[in-house]
Design a protein around this motif. Structure first.
Motif, PDB file in Angstrom:
ATOM      1  N   HIS A 254       0.843  -1.204   0.000  1.00 13.14           N
ATOM      2  CA  HIS A 254       0.000   0.000   0.000  1.00 13.14           C
ATOM      3  C   HIS A 254       0.876   1.251   0.000  1.00 13.14           C
ATOM      4  CE1 HIS A 254      -3.441   2.563   1.348  1.00 13.14           C
ATOM      5  NE2 HIS A 254      -2.508   3.171   2.071  1.00 13.14           N
ATOM      6  N   LEU A 258       1.223   4.309  -3.034  1.00 12.51           N
ATOM      7  CA  LEU A 258       0.806   5.698  -2.797  1.00 12.51           C
ATOM      8  C   LEU A 258       1.548   6.684  -3.690  1.00 12.51           C
ATOM      9  CD1 LEU A 258       0.440   5.837   1.095  1.00 12.51           C
ATOM     10  CD2 LEU A 258      -1.377   6.184  -0.597  1.00 12.51           C
ATOM     11  N   GLY A 261      -0.696   7.754  -6.489  1.00 13.04           N
ATOM     12  CA  GLY A 261      -1.982   8.395  -6.234  1.00 13.04           C
ATOM     13  C   GLY A 261      -2.604   7.939  -4.935  1.00 13.04           C
ATOM     14  N   ASP A 262      -3.660   8.611  -4.538  1.00 14.63           N
ATOM     15  CA  ASP A 262      -4.332   8.320  -3.275  1.00 14.63           C
ATOM     16  C   ASP A 262      -4.942   6.917  -3.298  1.00 14.63           C
ATOM     17  OD1 ASP A 262      -5.377   8.887  -0.700  1.00 14.63           O
ATOM     18  OD2 ASP A 262      -7.326   9.362  -1.588  1.00 14.63           O
ATOM     19  N   ILE A 263      -4.925   6.258  -2.155  1.00 15.96           N
ATOM     20  CA  ILE A 263      -5.558   4.930  -2.009  1.00 15.96           C
ATOM     21  C   ILE A 263      -6.408   4.985  -0.752  1.00 15.96           C
ATOM     22  CG2 ILE A 263      -5.191   2.450  -1.935  1.00 15.96           C
ATOM     23  CD1 ILE A 263      -2.321   2.932  -2.868  1.00 15.96           C
ATOM     24  N   PRO A 264      -7.687   5.221  -0.895  1.00 14.32           N
ATOM     25  CA  PRO A 264      -8.511   5.497   0.285  1.00 14.32           C
ATOM     26  C   PRO A 264      -8.881   4.295   1.143  1.00 14.32           C
ATOM     27  CG  PRO A 264      -9.830   5.594  -1.713  1.00 14.32           C
ATOM     28  CD  PRO A 264      -8.406   5.451  -2.172  1.00 14.32           C
ATOM     29  N   ILE A 305       2.969   7.098   6.810  1.00 16.07           N
ATOM     30  CA  ILE A 305       1.805   7.311   5.952  1.00 16.07           C
ATOM     31  C   ILE A 305       0.545   7.300   6.806  1.00 16.07           C
ATOM     32  CG2 ILE A 305       2.916   6.271   3.939  1.00 16.07           C
ATOM     33  CD1 ILE A 305       1.285   3.723   4.488  1.00 16.07           C
ATOM     34  N   PRO A 308      -5.298   4.288   6.223  1.00 16.86           N
ATOM     35  CA  PRO A 308      -6.429   4.392   5.298  1.00 16.86           C
ATOM     36  C   PRO A 308      -7.724   3.982   5.984  1.00 16.86           C
ATOM     37  CG  PRO A 308      -5.230   2.364   4.899  1.00 16.86           C
ATOM     38  CD  PRO A 308      -4.448   3.119   5.952  1.00 16.86           C
TER      39      PRO A 308
END
Length: 479
Positions: A254, A258, A261-264, A305, A308
């Motif tokens: 994960h 990142l 791009g964003d990984i919600p 980080i 999420p």
């Protein structure tokens, strides 16, 4: 026919009282009335038998709802500590019907499906498509198209072929679809081989080393929106060790992704175990939730980080304990195994057609007389079904009162998950109904199959008549 089971097993200890209902195995409200008759949801088991026949799946609606609420509260609370959110999906493969969909969605759960049929049931029950997740290792083009057309919240991509299928579909439909990528973390869950789903040599998902390339391809496709990774390590798991190790590996991937791009979302699946026998000691859902979320947070902190939003997919933990199956005893016979071991073979009117799990992977269950109590000495018993298979075993090793006899009603607890879902028509036995209990009332939520149903599907027969039904069959008592 399957081979005969081993005569020597790890025998459970003989109970002090063979009538006792082990806490944690039976539904919370299960007890016995003043005559010793088992009560479920305040209703005598004998009354359920007389009204609906046997075999009979019984499901306590209040119990299902309570487990759904408890799971949602546990994961939301654990996530909130880490300033994250949690979504809980009910894994429909455990047991799915329109009523169950309504119960769990009423309690705030989303719904996880893995076939077009499960999707159809969820939609017909009124589930919000945006709160449906769609799994499966071989989703057809038609199933994927339907999912995109109705607007399911997410599709979990399981292979390169499926990825390209979905890419073509969203282009043809001019649609946008949120997707997750299922990965195998390589963690070998401490469960039966058939229930471990994150080791390398099996059919689900991408290897960790291949997942980044799959995500890169998804990010090239205008109609696909990558929202996160998915990992499910197995089923019927006690403790948090496996989940913690899997979380460490998946969070590492994960973090690497990142950069693109964003990984919600991070979906860590389900697989939380329940008690089937008195010796089982499942981890409370609050402890599981806290331990898993804490593990994710620690791994995120090490990498600098944010945590999420998290998703989980319990199924068995929601419905398993809420279910009890009722059978009528047909025959009893003592079998001498050797000079030190004799067991009673107690044959019931169901078997591997309504509970395939013991035959599939040696699942263990317990059983109790439901129509009475007895002061007879406990006797080692093997509860077996009516099918032409030596492996047709419902309960491999249990102690029942030695005077168990034909006509007795027998109850097997913890059958709410994967029993109806895996039910079948082996030996042309019709599948039992499912009866839901709430507020002292019982109602059918899935009707009993009949012999006429079986004959109606046989294209070689022009019509069926009442004369095809066996006289005196328990299905005839179903209402």
């Amino acid at each position: 026919m399957s081979a005969a089971p081993s005569s020597r097993v790890d025998l459970p200890p003989a109970p002090v009282d063979a009538n006792d209902l082990a806490a944690g195995v039976w539904p919370t409200g299960a007890d016995r009335d003043e005559h010793g008759v088992l009560r479920l949801g305040g209703i005598d088991a004998t009354a359920l038998r007389d009204r609906f026949g046997t075999p009979l799946y019984v499901l306590d609606e209040d119990e299902v709802r309570a487990h759904a609420r408890r799971a949602l509260e546990a994961f939301r609370a654990a996530a909130a500590v880490q300033r994250a959110q949690a979504r809980v999906y009910y894994a429909g493969k455990a047991f799915l019907s329109s009523e169950v969909v309504r119960w769990v969605t009423d309690e705030g759960l989303a719904v996880d499906v893995c076939t077009g049929g499960e999707l159809a049931v969820a939609l017909a029950a009124g589930a919000d498509p945006s709160r449906i997740g769609f799994h499966g290792n071989n989703k057809s083009v038609a199933e994927l198209e339907r999912a995109v057309e109705v607007g399911v919240g997410s599709i979990v991509i399981d292979s390169w072929i499926e990825l390209e299928r979905l890419a073509a579909i969203v282009e043809r439909l001019d649609a946008t679809q949120a997707v997750l990528v299922r990965v195998n973390s390589g963690v070998h869950a401490e469960t039966h081989d058939f229930l471990a789903t994150a080791h390398e040599d099996q059919k689900f998902g991408f290897a960790l080393e291949d997942a980044a390339a799959a995500v890169a391809r998804i990010r090239e496709i205008d109609g696909l929106h990558f929202v996160g990774l998915h990992c499910h390590i197995g089923s019927q798991i006690f403790g948090t060790a496996g989940f913690r190790e899997s979380a460490a590996r998946v969070v590492e991937l994960h973090a690497e992704l990142l950069a693109g791009g964003d990984i919600p979302v991070l979906n860590l699946g389900g697989g939380f175990g329940i008690a089937y026998v008195a010796s089982d000691d499942p981890t409370p859902i609050e402890e599981l939730a806290a331990g898993i979320v804490e593990a994710v947070a620690q791994e995120c902190d090490v990498r600098g980080i944010p945590v999420p939003n998290l998703a989980f997919e319990p199924g068995r933990a929601i419905v398993g304990r809420a279910g009890v199956t009722l059978y009528e005893v047909g025959t009893v016979k003592p079998v001498t195994v050797d000079e030190t071991l004799t067991r009673l073979y107690v044959s019931v009117d169901g078997g591997m057609s309504d509970n395939a799990r013991p035959a599939l992977y040696g699942a263990q269950y317990s059983a109790r007389l439901a129509s009475r109590v007895s002061d007879a000495e406990p006797a080692l018993a093997r509860v077996v079904g009516r099918h032409c298979e030596a492996g047709d075993i419902v309960v491999d090793a249990e102690y029942l009162p030695a005077d168990v006899a034909p006509g007795d009603l027998l109850a097997v607890p913890a059958t709410g998950a994967y029993c109806f879902s895996l039910s079948n028509n082996y030996n042309h036995v019709p599948r039992p109904p499912v009866v839901a209990l709430r507020g002292g009332e019982a109602r059918v939520i899935v009707r009993r199959e009949t012999v006429d149903d079986l004959l109606a599907r046989d294209a070689g027969l022009a019509a069926t008549t009442e004369g095809n039904r066996m006289p005196g069959s328990s299905e005839g008592r179903s209402k």
